[in-house]
Design a protein around this motif. Sequence first.
Motif, PDB file in Angstrom:
ATOM      1  N   THR A 137       0.791  -1.197  -0.029  1.00 12.62           N
ATOM      2  CA  THR A 137       0.091  -0.015   0.021  1.00 12.62           C
ATOM      3  C   THR A 137       0.833   1.166   0.042  1.00 12.62           C
ATOM      4  O   THR A 137       0.380   2.240  -0.476  1.00 12.62           O
ATOM      5  N   PRO A 146       3.818   2.407  -1.725  1.00 15.17           N
ATOM      6  CA  PRO A 146       3.822   2.870  -3.253  1.00 15.17           C
ATOM      7  C   PRO A 146       2.703   3.367  -3.726  1.00 15.17           C
ATOM      8  O   PRO A 146       2.401   4.346  -4.436  1.00 15.17           O
ATOM      9  N   TRP A 147       1.320   2.818  -3.459  1.00 13.79           N
ATOM     10  CA  TRP A 147       0.148   3.255  -4.032  1.00 13.79           C
ATOM     11  C   TRP A 147      -0.105   4.644  -3.408  1.00 13.79           C
ATOM     12  O   TRP A 147      -0.559   5.651  -3.966  1.00 13.79           O
ATOM     13  N   THR A 148       0.072   4.685  -1.908  1.00 13.00           N
ATOM     14  CA  THR A 148      -0.016   5.907  -1.273  1.00 13.00           C
ATOM     15  C   THR A 148       0.782   6.931  -1.873  1.00 13.00           C
ATOM     16  O   THR A 148       0.398   8.201  -2.048  1.00 13.00           O
ATOM     17  N   ALA A 149       1.979   6.715  -2.222  1.00 15.93           N
ATOM     18  CA  ALA A 149       2.942   7.724  -2.820  1.00 15.93           C
ATOM     19  C   ALA A 149       2.521   8.164  -4.188  1.00 15.93           C
ATOM     20  O   ALA A 149       2.397   9.425  -4.182  1.00 15.93           O
ATOM     21  N   ASN A 150       1.796   7.288  -4.906  1.00 15.45           N
ATOM     22  CA  ASN A 150       1.252   7.598  -6.088  1.00 15.45           C
ATOM     23  C   ASN A 150       0.227   8.612  -6.082  1.00 15.45           C
ATOM     24  O   ASN A 150       0.092   9.602  -6.816  1.00 15.45           O
ATOM     25  N   LEU A 151      -0.742   8.300  -5.017  1.00 16.51           N
ATOM     26  CA  LEU A 151      -1.901   9.253  -4.821  1.00 16.51           C
ATOM     27  C   LEU A 151      -1.337  10.721  -4.371  1.00 16.51           C
ATOM     28  O   LEU A 151      -1.960  11.557  -4.774  1.00 16.51           O
ATOM     29  N   VAL A 201       1.109  12.164  -5.219  1.00 12.79           N
ATOM     30  CA  VAL A 201       1.763  12.898  -6.574  1.00 12.79           C
ATOM     31  C   VAL A 201       0.591  13.237  -7.249  1.00 12.79           C
ATOM     32  O   VAL A 201       0.472  14.169  -8.181  1.00 12.79           O
ATOM     33  N   ALA A 202      -0.201  12.149  -7.594  1.00 12.58           N
ATOM     34  CA  ALA A 202      -1.238  12.182  -8.757  1.00 12.58           C
ATOM     35  C   ALA A 202      -2.620  13.060  -8.601  1.00 12.58           C
ATOM     36  O   ALA A 202      -3.193  13.700  -9.255  1.00 12.58           O
TER      37      ALA A 202
END
Length: 172
Positions: free
Chosen positions: A43, A45-50, A52-53
């Motif tokens: 979770t 990396p998913w949170t890091a993506n959110l 930024v995105a």
Amino acid sequence: MTQSDAPQSTAADEPILEERLDPPPRAVPHWTGWLLLVLGVFTLPWTANLAVALPDKSEAAHYNVSWVGFDLILCALLFRTGWSLLYHRMYVEVTAAMAGVVLIIDAWFDVMSAPDTTEFVRALVLALCVEIPLAIFCLWVAVRVEHERRRRSELMVATVRRLTGRRKRPPQ
């Protein structure tokens, strides 16, 4: 008395109820803990993506209904925890822990979703003076009740073992 001096007991010397006092089998399989840990790691990396995105600002449909529903859940947890404490109901530590976590989430989103400086300061003061202290109190209740439950359980097991050890064993 050293360990070698202690009398050796055999299976026949053990109290009959000893087998019944073993801990019950796990409620969930052992692998579920590992699965949740792995999912927690994935979770990140998913949170890091959110982070930024996602956009900095967004308008939400049914914003008021979302907050009212969330606060009603919080009210229900606080009522249930209070009622459970007053009437000595089992598992009060569960609702107390849930209420504490929901209060922390509420404080976080109140502060982070404040639309302007005035609302931000108001949400921050409410979080620091009411929601976080109440969350800490609820979590303290959960820990204390669980500690007391374990203490009583250990006392009960020790009492049963002591009482069954004094009885004569039935003839074999």
